[in-house]
Design an enzyme around this catalytic site. Structure first.
Site, PDB file in Angstrom:
ATOM      1  N   TRP A 109     -29.686  18.080  32.597  1.00 40.30           N
ATOM      2  CA  TRP A 109     -28.415  18.761  32.308  1.00 40.30           C
ATOM      3  C   TRP A 109     -28.438  20.207  32.778  1.00 40.30           C
ATOM      4  O   TRP A 109     -27.950  21.087  32.068  1.00 40.30           O
ATOM      5  CB  TRP A 109     -28.103  18.749  30.790  1.00 40.30           C
ATOM      6  CG  TRP A 109     -28.172  17.435  30.144  1.00 40.30           C
ATOM      7  CD1 TRP A 109     -29.081  17.024  29.231  1.00 40.30           C
ATOM      8  CD2 TRP A 109     -27.269  16.328  30.348  1.00 40.30           C
ATOM      9  NE1 TRP A 109     -28.828  15.728  28.856  1.00 40.30           N
ATOM     10  CE2 TRP A 109     -27.724  15.279  29.529  1.00 40.30           C
ATOM     11  CE3 TRP A 109     -26.145  16.132  31.153  1.00 40.30           C
ATOM     12  CZ2 TRP A 109     -27.087  14.046  29.496  1.00 40.30           C
ATOM     13  CZ3 TRP A 109     -25.504  14.903  31.114  1.00 40.30           C
ATOM     14  CH2 TRP A 109     -25.983  13.888  30.284  1.00 40.30           C
ATOM     15  N   PRO A 151     -34.979  15.395  29.265  1.00 43.26           N
ATOM     16  CA  PRO A 151     -34.307  14.152  28.855  1.00 43.26           C
ATOM     17  C   PRO A 151     -34.556  13.825  27.370  1.00 43.26           C
ATOM     18  O   PRO A 151     -33.670  13.295  26.692  1.00 43.26           O
ATOM     19  CB  PRO A 151     -34.947  13.099  29.770  1.00 43.26           C
ATOM     20  CG  PRO A 151     -35.368  13.863  30.995  1.00 43.26           C
ATOM     21  CD  PRO A 151     -35.755  15.237  30.519  1.00 43.26           C
ATOM     22  N   ARG A 158      10.640  22.719  26.169  1.00 38.38           N
ATOM     23  CA  ARG A 158      10.792  21.273  26.019  1.00 38.38           C
ATOM     24  C   ARG A 158      11.836  20.939  24.941  1.00 38.38           C
ATOM     25  O   ARG A 158      11.707  21.364  23.782  1.00 38.38           O
ATOM     26  CB  ARG A 158       9.450  20.654  25.617  1.00 38.38           C
ATOM     27  CG  ARG A 158       9.496  19.169  25.379  1.00 38.38           C
ATOM     28  CD  ARG A 158       9.709  18.411  26.676  1.00 38.38           C
ATOM     29  NE  ARG A 158       9.659  16.964  26.479  1.00 38.38           N
ATOM     30  CZ  ARG A 158       9.895  16.085  27.426  1.00 38.38           C
ATOM     31  NH1 ARG A 158      10.222  16.503  28.654  1.00 38.38           N
ATOM     32  NH2 ARG A 158       9.827  14.797  27.196  1.00 38.38           N
ATOM     33  N   GLU A 189     -26.111  25.131  24.682  1.00 43.40           N
ATOM     34  CA  GLU A 189     -26.513  26.428  24.093  1.00 43.40           C
ATOM     35  C   GLU A 189     -26.584  26.361  22.569  1.00 43.40           C
ATOM     36  O   GLU A 189     -26.222  27.303  21.878  1.00 43.40           O
ATOM     37  CB  GLU A 189     -25.537  27.536  24.508  1.00 43.40           C
ATOM     38  CG  GLU A 189     -25.634  27.896  25.961  1.00 43.40           C
ATOM     39  CD  GLU A 189     -26.802  28.821  26.262  1.00 43.40           C
ATOM     40  OE1 GLU A 189     -27.552  29.146  25.324  1.00 43.40           O
ATOM     41  OE2 GLU A 189     -26.958  29.172  27.428  1.00 43.40           O
ATOM     42  N   ARG A 205     -25.309  32.860  24.817  1.00 42.47           N
ATOM     43  CA  ARG A 205     -24.404  32.485  23.714  1.00 42.47           C
ATOM     44  C   ARG A 205     -23.403  33.603  23.430  1.00 42.47           C
ATOM     45  O   ARG A 205     -22.249  33.340  23.062  1.00 42.47           O
ATOM     46  CB  ARG A 205     -25.229  32.190  22.452  1.00 42.47           C
ATOM     47  CG  ARG A 205     -26.045  30.915  22.564  1.00 42.47           C
ATOM     48  CD  ARG A 205     -27.074  30.827  21.458  1.00 42.47           C
ATOM     49  NE  ARG A 205     -27.850  29.598  21.545  1.00 42.47           N
ATOM     50  CZ  ARG A 205     -28.947  29.362  20.821  1.00 42.47           C
ATOM     51  NH1 ARG A 205     -29.387  30.273  19.961  1.00 42.47           N
ATOM     52  NH2 ARG A 205     -29.587  28.225  20.957  1.00 42.47           N
ATOM     53  N   THR A 240     -27.265  23.327  34.653  1.00 42.60           N
ATOM     54  CA  THR A 240     -26.125  23.927  35.345  1.00 42.60           C
ATOM     55  C   THR A 240     -26.601  24.612  36.636  1.00 42.60           C
ATOM     56  O   THR A 240     -27.595  25.341  36.614  1.00 42.60           O
ATOM     57  CB  THR A 240     -25.436  24.958  34.420  1.00 42.60           C
ATOM     58  OG1 THR A 240     -25.011  24.279  33.239  1.00 42.60           O
ATOM     59  CG2 THR A 240     -24.234  25.611  35.099  1.00 42.60           C
ATOM     60  N   THR A 289     -25.963  23.102  19.622  1.00 44.43           N
ATOM     61  CA  THR A 289     -24.762  22.399  19.158  1.00 44.43           C
ATOM     62  C   THR A 289     -24.200  23.108  17.918  1.00 44.43           C
ATOM     63  O   THR A 289     -24.874  23.929  17.286  1.00 44.43           O
ATOM     64  CB  THR A 289     -25.096  20.941  18.763  1.00 44.43           C
ATOM     65  OG1 THR A 289     -25.938  20.971  17.609  1.00 44.43           O
ATOM     66  CG2 THR A 289     -25.808  20.181  19.891  1.00 44.43           C
TER      67      THR A 289
END
Ligand code: TGC
Ligand code: FAD
Length: 392
Positions: free
Chosen positions: A169, A141, A276, A371, A251, A171, A373
C-alpha cells in the site's frame, strides 16, 4: 450577507486570523487547484491516473516539504501556511494531497531529521523541486496498524546491508526515485534506509484494483536480497519512534487536508440544493436539507478551528503527537460524513464524476484508514488519557 454567500464555508471568518503571508500562500495554491486540477480531476480519477505532470509545478510553487528549512531548498514557511497548502490540495483531490504529504512529511522529513548531511544535501533540493519523487515503506502485507510486527529484515553483509521483505500500500511507490524503507536488523532494532530506484533486487508493482484514491499511485515494494552500502542508512533513525515521528508530521497535514475535501463537498451540496427544484421549490427550502447543511457547516467549522490551533501549537513547538491523533481522527471522519451527506443531497447526480462528492467520499475511505485508522487513534488517545494500554 453577500460576503457570507461568497464564502459560506468560512462562517466564523477564520480568514481574518491569518497573516498576509498565510493568506497569500493559500490563495496561490487555491488558484492553482482551480486552474490545473479541478477541470481534469474526474477524468484522471476514472482512468486511474496520477497527474505526474503536476509534480514539477508543485515544486515550482514551493509547496513540497514547504515547512522544512530553506537551506535545503524548501520554502521554510510556518506550519499554519503549510496546513493551508494541504487544505487547498485536498480540496482538489485527496490523492494530490497524499502525494504532497508523502513527499514532504514521509520522505523529506526523515531525511532532514535522521539523515546525514550528505543525504540531506543530495536529496532535499531534488525532492523540494519535484525533480525527484519519494515514497515511504512502513506497512507490510501482514503488519499495518502494528508496524512493530514488520518482517522486513536488514542483515549485515560486510560493511553494508542486505534487505529482504516487502511493503504494501505504498503511495507513489512505482513513481519513486527513492524509497524510505523501514526494516529490522538482526537484533530486532528498526532502522531506516534510502533505496534508490533501479537498485538490483528492488521492484515496485502498482495496485490496479482500487475503488478509492484512483488518482494516486499505490504500490507494493519488493526487496529480494537488495545490497546496500552503509551510507544508504539514515544514521540517526533508531527504533519505532523514528518512523512514528514522521507519521506525526503527515497526520498533521492530513488533518488540514480533510478540511479541504469537506469544504469542496459542503460548497457543492449548498450550491446544488439552492438550484435543484423538487415539488415546485428548491430543495434548499426544505427543513431536512437545511438541517443537513447546518450539521455539515457546524462540523466543518469545528474542524477548521481544531487544525488552526494545532498549527499554532506546532509553530510554538508545543504540539504533542496525541493532539495530532485527535485532529486526524476527528477531521477525517467529519470530512467523510460531510462527503456522504453531500452525495445524498445531490441525489442520482451525486454518483457521477461530474460532481466531486462521490470521488471525495471514496477517497476519504482510504484517508480514514491510512496513517492510523480511526480506531487506532481512539486507542492512542485512550492510552494518553488513562495511562492504560488497550492495544493488546
Ligand atoms: P509505542 O510504544 O506507542 O511507541 C514507541 C515509541 O514511539 C513514540 N511514539 C511517537 N513518537 C512520535 N510520534 C508519534 N506519533 C508517536 N507514537 C509513539 C512513543 O512515545 C515511544 O517512545 P519511547 O521513547 O517510549 O520509545 O509503540 P507501539 O508499538 O505501542 O505503537 C502503537 C501505535 C498504534 C501507536 C503505532 O504503531 C501506530 O501509530 N500505528 C498506526 C500505523 C500507521 O499509522 N501507519 C501509517 C503508515 S504510512 C501511511 O499510511 C501513509 S498514507 C499516505 C499519506 O500520508 O497521505
Ligand atoms: P489492520 O491493521 O489489519 O486493521 C484492520 C482493522 O482492524 C481496522 O479497522 C483497524 O482499526 C482494526 N484494528 C487493528 N488493531 C486493532 C486493535 N488493537 N483494536 C481495535 N481495532 C484494531 N503505508 C505506508 O507505509 N506507506 C504509504 O505510503 C501508505 N499509503 C497508503 C495509501 C492507501 C491508499 C492506503 C489505503 C493505505 C496506505 N498505507 C501506507 C497503509 C496504511 O497505513 C495501513 O492500511 C493502515 O495503517 C492500516 O493497516 P491495515 O490496512 O493493515 O489494517
Amino acid at each position: 450577507m453577500e460576503e457570507l454567500l461568497a464564502r459560506p464555508a468560512d462562517y466564523y471568518m477564520l480568514d481574518g486570523l491569518l497573516s498576509d503571508d498565510e493568506r497569500l500562500t493559500r490563495d496561490t495554491v487555491r488558484r492553482f487547484v482551480d486552474r490545473e486540477v479541478l477541470p481534469h480531476i474526474g477524468g484522471w480519477w476514472l482512468r486511474g491516473e496520477f497527474p505526474r505532470h503536476l509534480v514539477r509545478q508543485l515544486g515550482d510553487l514551493g509547496v513540497l516539504g514547504a515547512n522544512l528549512p530553506s537551506e535545503y531548498g524548501a520554502a521554510g514557511i510556518n506550519n499554519v501556511a503549510y496546513g493551508l497548502i494541504l487544505q487547498e490540495l485536498e480540496r482538489g483531490d485527496s490523492g494530490l494531497r497524499s502525494f504532497a504529504s508523502v513527499q514532504g512529511s514521509l520522505v523529506m522529513y526523515p531525511i532532514y531529521a535522521y539523515g546525514s548531511e550528505t543525504q540531506r544535501r543530495y536529496w532535499l533540493p531534488r525532492l523540494a523541486s519535484g525533480e525527484a519523487i519519494g515514497c515511504f515503506g512502513l506497512t507490510e502485507p501482514s503488519a499495518g496498524s502494528d508496524p512493530a510486527a514488520m518482517q522486513t529484515r536488514a542483515r549485515r553483509r560486510g560493511n553494508g546491508w542486505e534487505l529482504t521483505g516487502s511493503k504494501m500500500w505504498i503511495t507513489s511507490g512505482s513513481l519513486a526515485d527513492v524509497a524510505v524503507v523501514w526494516a529490522k536488523d538482526d537484533s530486532g532494532e528498526i532502522l531506516g534506509f534510502l533505496v534508490e530506484r533501479g537498485t538490483p533486487g528492488f521492484t515496485a508493482h502498482e495496485l490496479k484494483t482500487k475503488a478509492s484514491m484512483r488518482a494516486s499511485d499505490t504500490s507494493e515494494l519488493v526487496f529480494d536480497g537488495v545490497r546496500l552500502e552503509d551510507d544508504a542508512r539514515l544514521p540517526d533513525a533508531k527504533g519505532l519512534k523514528a518512523p512514528l515521528s514522521c507519521l506525526t508530521q503527515a497526520r498533521y497535514g492530513i488533518a488540514w487536508g480533510a478540511v479541504g475535501a469537506a469544504t469542496a463537498c459542503f460548497e457543492e451540496a449548498l450550491g446544488y440544493a439552492r438550484d435543484r427544484v423538487a415539488f415546485g421549490r428548491p430543495i434548499a427550502a426544505t427543513q431536512i436539507i437545511q438541517a443537513r447543511l447546518v450539521d455539515m457547516l457546524t462540523e466543518l467549522t469545528k474542524a477548521q478551528f481544531l487544525v488552526y490551533r494545532l498549527g499554532q501549537l506546532k509553530d510554538q513547538g508545543l504540539m504533542r503527537h496525541t493532539q495530532v491523533s485527535l485532529a486526524k481522527r476527528n477531521n477525517v471522519r467529519v470530512a467523510l460524513e460531510i462527503a456522504r451527506a453531500a452525495r445524498s443531497i445531490l441525489g442520482a447526480y451525486g454518483i457521477t464524476i461530474e460532481y466531486h462528492a462521490m470521488r471525495h467520499s471514496a477517497n476519504l475511505e482510504s484517508v480514514d484508514t491510512y496513517e492510523g485508522t480511526y480506531d487506532i487513534h481512539t486507542l492512542i488517545l485512550g492510552r494518553d488519557l488513562t495511562g492504560l494500554n488497550a492495544f493488546g
